[in-house]
Design a protein around this motif. Structure first.
Motif, PDB file in Angstrom:
ATOM      1  N   TYR A 285      50.327  46.337  27.274  1.00 23.95           N
ATOM      2  CA  TYR A 285      50.775  45.050  26.715  1.00 23.95           C
ATOM      3  C   TYR A 285      52.253  44.829  27.035  1.00 23.95           C
ATOM      4  CZ  TYR A 285      50.335  41.165  23.328  1.00 23.95           C
ATOM      5  OH  TYR A 285      50.275  39.936  22.717  1.00 23.95           O
TER       6      TYR A 285
ATOM      7  N   TYR B  56      55.645  44.516  24.862  1.00 20.73           N
ATOM      8  CA  TYR B  56      56.306  45.821  24.757  1.00 20.73           C
ATOM      9  C   TYR B  56      56.734  46.284  26.148  1.00 20.73           C
ATOM     10  CZ  TYR B  56      53.790  45.492  20.375  1.00 20.73           C
ATOM     11  OH  TYR B  56      53.295  45.054  19.175  1.00 20.73           O
TER      12      TYR B  56
ATOM     13  N   ARG C 251      54.121  50.751  23.123  1.00 22.73           N
ATOM     14  CA  ARG C 251      53.546  49.604  22.404  1.00 22.73           C
ATOM     15  C   ARG C 251      54.263  49.513  21.061  1.00 22.73           C
ATOM     16  NH1 ARG C 251      47.990  47.387  23.888  1.00 22.73           N
ATOM     17  NH2 ARG C 251      48.142  46.614  21.782  1.00 22.73           N
TER      18      ARG C 251
END
Length: 178
Positions: A93, A97, A123
């Motif tokens: 992600y 992040y 993350r």
């Protein structure tokens, strides 16, 4: 020069020499490689090398510290489709992040190697880990630090349990500090 002036001078010289030997260095180059087993064999890949700051002196190991980041979006394997998927919200992600971050809280010598304990964040998950490493002093006065360690990707919400992909990822990290 009176006794008080001499004592003050000695204290200043001692503190100056301590500060000089344990000064903050910058990571000037490095590599971050990883491997994870999956149904078709082993996937090998890289991230960009670590960046950040390091304080390391083999004579004053307890005063050492590390604050390192790796750009999560620099993830590369031999498959552009896989790389795109790994950067998505299912895995790293990277949009939300962008960095993998390690900040040490303690560094100690263990036999002929060293151990950096601190917080590893990927993350939105932070965990205390202990990372073994070796340090080699370079001719220019800097150090080459190398570490190989395993992490469980599921501990950091990197994907889900899947029979096609193993949970344990082996990381090989190299940082040249100066």
């Amino acid at each position: 020069m009176n006794v008080l002036q001499k004592l003050t001078l000695v204290i200043v010289v001692v503190f100056a020499s301590l500060n000089a030997s344990a000064q903050t260095s910058k990571v000037v180059s490095g590599t971050t490689d990883f491997s994870v087993k999956f149904i078709m064999g082993t996937c090998h890949g890289t991230f960009d090398g670590p960046r950040g700051s390091a304080v390391f002196d083999e004579k004053q190991v307890g005063a050492s510290s590390f604050d390192l980041k790796i750009n999560a979006s620099s993830f590369k394997t031999n498959s552009s489709t896989r790389d795109k998927d790994m950067k998505s919200d299912k895995y790293f992600y990277v949009e939300k992040y962008p960095d993998i971050h390690f900040k040490s809280s303690k560094v100690e010598k263990k036999d002929s190697k060293y151990l950096a304990t601190g917080t590893l964040t990927m993350r939105d998950v932070s965990k205390t880990v202990s990372l073994p490493f070796e340090a080699k002093k370079n001719a220019d006065g800097g150090y080459t630090l190398t570490s190989t360690f395993d992490i469980n990707r599921l501990d950091y919400k990197i994907g889900r349990k899947d029979w096609k992909l193993k949970d344990i990822v082996t990381v090989d990290l190299k940082a040249n500090i100066k």
